[in-house]
Scaffold this motif. Structure first.
Motif, PDB file in Angstrom:
ATOM      1  N   VAL A 158       0.837  -1.206   0.000  1.00 34.29           N
ATOM      2  CA  VAL A 158       0.000   0.000   0.000  1.00 34.29           C
ATOM      3  C   VAL A 158       0.873   1.258   0.000  1.00 34.29           C
ATOM      4  O   VAL A 158       0.653   2.186  -0.786  1.00 34.29           O
ATOM      5  CB  VAL A 158      -0.940  -0.008   1.230  1.00 34.29           C
ATOM      6  N   TYR A 159       1.878   1.275   0.856  1.00 36.00           N
ATOM      7  CA  TYR A 159       2.757   2.448   0.955  1.00 36.00           C
ATOM      8  C   TYR A 159       3.445   2.780  -0.357  1.00 36.00           C
ATOM      9  O   TYR A 159       3.772   3.936  -0.626  1.00 36.00           O
ATOM     10  CB  TYR A 159       3.815   2.227   2.048  1.00 36.00           C
ATOM     11  N   SER A 160       3.679   1.756  -1.177  1.00 34.60           N
ATOM     12  CA  SER A 160       4.398   2.005  -2.422  1.00 34.60           C
ATOM     13  C   SER A 160       3.554   2.844  -3.390  1.00 34.60           C
ATOM     14  O   SER A 160       4.074   3.346  -4.373  1.00 34.60           O
ATOM     15  CB  SER A 160       4.812   0.683  -3.077  1.00 34.60           C
ATOM     16  N   PHE A 161       2.258   2.965  -3.095  1.00 35.62           N
ATOM     17  CA  PHE A 161       1.385   3.774  -3.957  1.00 35.62           C
ATOM     18  C   PHE A 161       1.014   5.112  -3.305  1.00 35.62           C
ATOM     19  O   PHE A 161       0.026   5.713  -3.659  1.00 35.62           O
ATOM     20  CB  PHE A 161       0.108   2.997  -4.300  1.00 35.62           C
ATOM     21  N   LEU A 162       1.789   5.552  -2.319  1.00 33.45           N
ATOM     22  CA  LEU A 162       1.492   6.810  -1.642  1.00 33.45           C
ATOM     23  C   LEU A 162       2.601   7.820  -1.905  1.00 33.45           C
ATOM     24  O   LEU A 162       3.650   7.493  -2.453  1.00 33.45           O
ATOM     25  CB  LEU A 162       1.330   6.571  -0.136  1.00 33.45           C
ATOM     26  N   LYS A 163       2.337   9.074  -1.470  1.00 32.73           N
ATOM     27  CA  LYS A 163       3.358  10.111  -1.594  1.00 32.73           C
ATOM     28  C   LYS A 163       4.191  10.168  -0.330  1.00 32.73           C
ATOM     29  O   LYS A 163       3.669   9.920   0.759  1.00 32.73           O
ATOM     30  CB  LYS A 163       2.673  11.475  -1.787  1.00 32.73           C
ATOM     31  N   PRO A 164       5.478  10.475  -0.443  1.00 30.50           N
ATOM     32  CA  PRO A 164       6.302  10.552   0.762  1.00 30.50           C
ATOM     33  C   PRO A 164       5.881  11.710   1.664  1.00 30.50           C
ATOM     34  O   PRO A 164       5.430  12.752   1.180  1.00 30.50           O
ATOM     35  CB  PRO A 164       7.718  10.766   0.218  1.00 30.50           C
ATOM     36  N   GLY A 165       6.016  11.500   2.977  1.00 26.13           N
ATOM     37  CA  GLY A 165       5.760  12.565   3.941  1.00 26.13           C
ATOM     38  C   GLY A 165       6.902  13.573   3.895  1.00 26.13           C
ATOM     39  O   GLY A 165       7.957  13.321   3.285  1.00 26.13           O
ATOM     40  N   GLU A 166       6.710  14.655   4.578  1.00 29.59           N
ATOM     41  CA  GLU A 166       7.702  15.716   4.477  1.00 29.59           C
ATOM     42  C   GLU A 166       9.046  15.322   5.096  1.00 29.59           C
ATOM     43  O   GLU A 166      10.105  15.541   4.526  1.00 29.59           O
ATOM     44  CB  GLU A 166       7.178  16.970   5.153  1.00 29.59           C
ATOM     45  N   TYR A 167       8.972  14.731   6.278  1.00 30.51           N
ATOM     46  CA  TYR A 167      10.234  14.333   6.936  1.00 30.51           C
ATOM     47  C   TYR A 167      10.444  12.829   6.872  1.00 30.51           C
ATOM     48  O   TYR A 167      11.519  12.336   6.556  1.00 30.51           O
ATOM     49  CB  TYR A 167      10.255  14.841   8.368  1.00 30.51           C
ATOM     50  N   SER A 168       9.393  12.110   7.176  1.00 30.16           N
ATOM     51  CA  SER A 168       9.436  10.656   6.993  1.00 30.16           C
ATOM     52  C   SER A 168       7.991  10.219   6.893  1.00 30.16           C
ATOM     53  O   SER A 168       7.086  11.045   6.882  1.00 30.16           O
ATOM     54  CB  SER A 168      10.136   9.969   8.172  1.00 30.16           C
ATOM     55  N   GLY A 169       7.793   8.914   6.811  1.00 30.39           N
ATOM     56  CA  GLY A 169       6.427   8.434   6.713  1.00 30.39           C
ATOM     57  C   GLY A 169       5.811   8.746   5.366  1.00 30.39           C
ATOM     58  O   GLY A 169       6.518   8.953   4.379  1.00 30.39           O
ATOM     59  N   VAL A 170       4.472   8.768   5.290  1.00 32.57           N
ATOM     60  CA  VAL A 170       3.773   8.945   4.023  1.00 32.57           C
ATOM     61  C   VAL A 170       2.645   9.953   4.148  1.00 32.57           C
ATOM     62  O   VAL A 170       2.173  10.248   5.235  1.00 32.57           O
ATOM     63  CB  VAL A 170       3.158   7.609   3.534  1.00 32.57           C
ATOM     64  N   GLN A 171       2.235  10.478   3.006  1.00 29.99           N
ATOM     65  CA  GLN A 171       0.992  11.237   2.918  1.00 29.99           C
ATOM     66  C   GLN A 171      -0.015  10.325   2.249  1.00 29.99           C
ATOM     67  O   GLN A 171       0.317   9.625   1.288  1.00 29.99           O
ATOM     68  CB  GLN A 171       1.193  12.474   2.034  1.00 29.99           C
ATOM     69  N   TRP A 172      -1.245  10.334   2.745  1.00 31.01           N
ATOM     70  CA  TRP A 172      -2.230   9.397   2.197  1.00 31.01           C
ATOM     71  C   TRP A 172      -2.829   9.914   0.904  1.00 31.01           C
ATOM     72  O   TRP A 172      -4.004  10.209   0.805  1.00 31.01           O
ATOM     73  CB  TRP A 172      -3.296   9.066   3.232  1.00 31.01           C
ATOM     74  N   ILE A 173      -1.972  10.074  -0.087  1.00 34.60           N
ATOM     75  CA  ILE A 173      -2.412  10.498  -1.415  1.00 34.60           C
ATOM     76  C   ILE A 173      -1.914   9.457  -2.401  1.00 34.60           C
ATOM     77  O   ILE A 173      -0.729   9.103  -2.397  1.00 34.60           O
ATOM     78  CB  ILE A 173      -1.806  11.875  -1.786  1.00 34.60           C
ATOM     79  N   PHE A 174      -2.826   8.954  -3.255  1.00 35.46           N
ATOM     80  CA  PHE A 174      -2.416   7.939  -4.222  1.00 35.46           C
ATOM     81  C   PHE A 174      -1.430   8.523  -5.221  1.00 35.46           C
ATOM     82  O   PHE A 174      -1.590   9.630  -5.703  1.00 35.46           O
ATOM     83  CB  PHE A 174      -3.636   7.385  -4.962  1.00 35.46           C
ATOM     84  N   SER A 175      -0.388   7.761  -5.497  1.00 32.63           N
ATOM     85  CA  SER A 175       0.620   8.240  -6.438  1.00 32.63           C
ATOM     86  C   SER A 175       1.409   7.062  -6.996  1.00 32.63           C
ATOM     87  O   SER A 175       1.678   6.089  -6.293  1.00 32.63           O
ATOM     88  CB  SER A 175       1.557   9.196  -5.717  1.00 32.63           C
TER      89      SER A 175
END
Lengths: 303, 355, 269
Positions: free
Chosen positions: A41-58
């Motif tokens: 799932v994470y591989s289809f998200l946008k990276p977070g600003e510092y770490s982690g993810v943003q829940w936006i499909f990409s």
């Protein structure tokens, strides 16, 4: 009267089979398999600003595995740095597989042809490194190939070289290290195959005018092929995903996929890219295993 | 309703698998075993004899039909609720328990008091003459000794019926002969009903009170060893037990006309048309060609078997007949190959088997 | 002198023995060097300064090492216990019974940790546990024990299953024939006979847990170093003979457990 009991018994067996396996399945689901879905799932998200993810499909992370977009003119080209890492990983893994096979086949043969009593001891000698901490073994080989290590010291003392050869922190060091670390993984399945081998077939080969080389080529190798395939997969798969050995022996410049993935979760701070790279690695491994599974049953029919 | 049998199988059917892969291991088998009887199930491997035994023990449930023990239906009872014990082909001795603990296992599971167990175990050890091996582990014993432990273990809970699944097949010939006697002795001493499974016809003939011959899941014939040997019900039984000459002929009056044209007298029991005659090789006499009733034959070969010699003859139409004669002293042989002789069948020895 | 012709040895292939010996030397030379240098009295890893237990003393008095060692043992013992229990049950559930639906799925699940690259699992657990840590606030050793239990399962499962498969099914049938109910059969016959396999499985699980680097490195919270991750951290800096000493101690541990494992698995029936 007794009709249907067999079916009932079967059902009961299936249910108790599942129930007994349940604790293991739950542990594996939570502690190993389940989280793989999150990676997907994470591989289809946008990276977070510092770490982690943003829940936006990409699809950006998957795109970035092989391609890069120029910041200035927006042209798309192959990501050379990434390709270099993939190429190094593939090359080192294949070389490791080849070298361990060349070393492992004679070793397994040697063990399998020992008398029954000493055979167990030789086998034990192979299993000790197999079960020894990978880090310790990597560390041990590092001690040998260091500039001040016994290899250079010995070569210097023999006068073969004048200055120590710099092996550590090179691709060669990683190759030596992985060969050292994964050799037992090659020897054990080869041994298992040779141990089952009927040595009378060699006698038959010689009896029918085959030379030693022909006996090896035409009789032994085809019959122990399942062992060769198994050993190669067992070495290739962990080599491709190797993390510790390239990190310790390769230095910063000789990164393999494993280290590159880690980088995305550390300094790179691009979790989606790390996730998509992990998926790529996983897919390659699954393909390798599928090839193995496809060839294995046919080999079984062979003997 | 008269006698209740120790064991009874009523129309037992066992089918493994389904559809085209279905294998019928038991095909409507009905048989009764009387109390205190030594009953043997005899047949080649795969004939269903072990399946029947396992149905009686409770390791298998028949697909249809019933198993009765002393008149009670036990078809659906699990093995641990059946007063029946098995001596396994592989002995199945518990490797982690001593000989004494192995023998006492059944009693322990039944929750018998310790003193009673100890007493019974001691008695069983004496019965199979293994007193000094009580504290050993099974793997420290020889094959014959392990066999005796397995017997003692199965006998200790005093089962109503003892089932023996080819228990002697793992032993060498000499030991097997010895154990045959031992088994017979134990059965007489304990008075327990034995159901014995074997593929060895000699074993069956020497030990049993009655024998059931099986083939392809069907019971072919049940009877005393003498019955089975002397009056085989069909060609299969006659062929499986001992050696037999089969001769085809046509009923002609009170006798049978063979293909060679010779006439053989036999108890026809109303049969007509084409029949098969079975004659045991040891019941053939070799006489002079001109003796009364002699069938002319020529010696085509002979095989020396120690005490006996098997002579092969050809009748005038080429039909082969084998006779077993006592070997003569060396140099006394007056029956060389090629000689013409006469053969005589004793009337009572000729069995008529139908076409 | 009569000329002695070399016997034609059927099993010998040219050069094989030489390569095999070389491979054994290659396998053991680094390990032997490592062990030898752990007893080096000098402070340099390169120069031999006489036999001494100095570095063992240094390591054992190092609070970080003590903490890491304690953590390693707690995790390995817990993971081995949990994994072995689960693996024993699973082995009983999947072995020596008719094929049932989903059996292949169970096999795949159990063997999954052997197939998926460790780095991928490590990353997955990092992501998964990170969100749980945020949600629950718990950051104890539980995560490491859970992760270790999971990847130890196949290692515990294989010897137990092998033992079960090699076990004579007639034993249990015989017990049932001798009036043991299903629970008694398990308690009195199956489990005692299975015990060597269970012990072997537990030992392998313990060794595997004790040796893990990659997954631990990704899952651990700050200050949760185990011995291997502590050593990995040390390797990043200048190599000290202290790491030699810790390595040798761990190595000794592995050899002892493996020897026990071999003796156990040799004790067949």
């Amino acid at each position: 009267m007794g009709i249907g009991t067999e079916e009932g018994r079967k059902k009961h067996q299936a249910r108790s089979g599942w129930l007994l396996s349940l604790p293991a399945l739950v542990l594996l689901l939570v502690g190993a398999s389940g989280p793989l879905v999150i990676v997907a799932v994470y591989s289809f998200l946008k990276p977070g600003e510092y770490s982690g993810v943003q829940w936006i499909f990409s699809l950006e992370a998957w795109f970035k595995v092989l391609l890069e977009k120029d910041i200035f003119d927006g042209t798309i080209s192959l990501a050379d740095a990434h390709l270099a890492i993939f190429w190094r990983s593939a090359k080192l893994s294949l070389l490791t597989t080849a070298v361990t096979l060349v070393l492992g086949l004679p070793t397994a043969w040697f063990i399998a042809t020992r008398p029954a009593r000493s055979r167990a001891l030789w086998l034990f000698l192979i299993t000790i490194p197999f079960w020894t901490n990978l880090l310790i073994r990597t560390f041990a080989i590092m001690e040998v190939i260091r500039n001040e290590g016994i290899l250079n010291t010995a070569l210097l003392a023999l006068g073969l070289i004048e200055t120590p050869i710099q092996i550590l922190y090179s691709g060669t060091a990683v190759l030596i290290g992985m060969t050292y670390v994964y050799l037992p993984l090659m020897v054990l399945p080869l041994f298992a195959a040779i141990d089952r081998f009927d040595f009378r077939l060699i006698e038959a080969g010689y009896d029918l005018y085959a030379s030693r080389w022909q006996v090896l080529r035409r009789v032994i190798l085809p019959i122990i092929r399942p062992g060769i395939v198994a050993g190669s997969i067992l070495v290739f798969v962990p080599s491709l995903g190797a993390y510790v050995t390239p990190r310790v022996l390769g230095g910063g410049k000789n990164m393999m996929i494993g280290n590159f993935i880690e980088l995305q979760f550390g300094q790179g701070r691009n979790w989606p890219l790390g996730a998509s790279l992990s998926m790529v690695l996983l897919l390659i491994v699954v393909v390798a295993l599928l090839i193995y599974v496809r060839t294995a049953p046919q080999e079984d029919r062979h003997d | 309703m008269g006698e209740t049998f120790a064991v009874e199988a009523r129309d037992a059917v066992k089918v493994y698998g389904t559809g085209v892969n279905a294998i019928t291991a038991l095909d409507h088998v009905s048989v009764t075993v009387s109390r205190g009887e030594f009953f043997t199930l005899l047949g080649p491997s795969g004939c269903g004899k072990t399946t029947l035994l396992r149905c009686i023990a409770g390791f298998e449930t028949p697909t249809s039909g019933a198993i009765l023990l002393s008149g009670q239906d036990i078809t659906e009872e699990p093995p641990y609720r059946r007063p029946v014990n098995t001596v396994f082909q592989s002995y199945a001795l518990f490797p982690h328990l001593t000989v004494a603990r192995n023998i006492g296992f059944g009693l322990e599971m039944m929750g018998k008091p310790k003193a009673e167990i100890a007493e019974t175990v001691a008695r069983m050890l004496a019965l199979v003459r293994l007193e000094e091996f009580a504290a050993r582990l099974p793997q420290q014993l020889s094959g014959g000794q392990q066999q005796r432990v397995a017997l003692a273990r199965a006998l200790a809970p005093k089962p109503q019926v003892l089932l023996l699944d080819e228990p002697l097949s793992a032993l060498d010939l000499k030991l097997r002969k010895e154990m045959q006697g031992e088994l017979k002795r134990l059965q007489l001493e304990t008075g327990i009903t034995f159901v014995f499974v074997t593929h060895d016809q000699e074993e069956a003939l020497t030990m049993s009170d009655r024998i059931g011959v099986m083939r392809a899941g069907k019971l072919q014939q049940v009877g005393t060893p003498r019955d089975i040997y002397d009056r085989p019900a069909n060609r299969y039984v006659a062929d499986f037990i001992g050696e037999t000459n089969f001769l085809t002929g046509v009923v002609e009056g009170g006798a049978v006309r063979l293909g060679s044209g010779d006439l053989v007298r036999a108890a026809l029991g109303g049969q007509t048309g084409t029949v098969t005659l079975a004659v045991r090789p040891e019941q053939i006499r070799v006489v002079a060609t001109n003796a009364p009733g002699a069938i002319p034959a020529r010696i085509t070969g002979k095989v020396y078997f120690g005490t006996d010699t098997h002579y092969h003859f050809a009748l005038v139409d080429g039909t082969e007949v084998v006779a077993r004669l006592q070997s003569r002293a060396q140099g006394e042989d007056d029956l060389p190959k090629g000689v013409e002789v006469g053969l005589q069948f004793e009337d009572s020895s000729v069995q008529v088997l139908g076409p | 002198m009569t000329e002695r012709r070399k016997r034609f040895a059927i099993e010998t292939l040219p050069g094989f023995t030489a390569i095999a010996i070389a491979a054994f030397v290659m396998l053991y030379l680094p390990i032997v060097t490592l062990v030898a240098y752990s007893f080096n009295g000098g402070s340099s890893v390169a120069v031999w300064g006489g036999f001494s237990l100095h570095w063992y003393e240094v390591a054992s008095q190092n609070a970080a090492v003590q903490g890491a060692a304690a953590r390693s043992f707690i995790i390995a013992a817990s993971a081995a216990a949990i994994a072995t229990t689960a693996a024993t049950m699973a082995a009983l559930g999947t072995t020596r019974r008719g094929k049932f639906t989903g059996q292949t799925f169970i096999y795949l699940m159990i063997n999954q940790p052997l197939m998926v690259p460790e780095i991928v699992t490590a990353v997955a657990l990092l992501i998964f546990f990170a969100s749980i840590k945020v949600a629950t606030g718990y950051s104890g050793l539980g995560y490491l024990i859970l992760a270790h239990s999971a990847f130890c399962i196949p290692f515990a499962y294989l010897p137990i299953r092998a033992r079960l498969e090699g076990m004579d099914g007639a034993m249990e049938i015989a017990a049932a024939d001798l009036y043991a109910n299903p629970w008694q059969v398990f308690r009195r016959v199956t489990l005692p006979l299975l015990m060597p396999g269970v012990a072997a499985g537990a030992m392998l699980a313990f060794v595997i847990s004790l040796d893990d680097v990659v997954i631990t490195e990704f899952v651990k919270s700050a200050g949760q170093d185990t011995l291997p991750t502590y050593m990995l951290g040390q390797l990043r800096r200048a190599v000290t003979p202290e790491v030699n000493a810790i390595s040798t101690a761990l190595l000794g541990m592995t050899v002892i457990l493996l020897t026990a494992f071999f003796l156990l698995s040799k004790k067949r029936d």
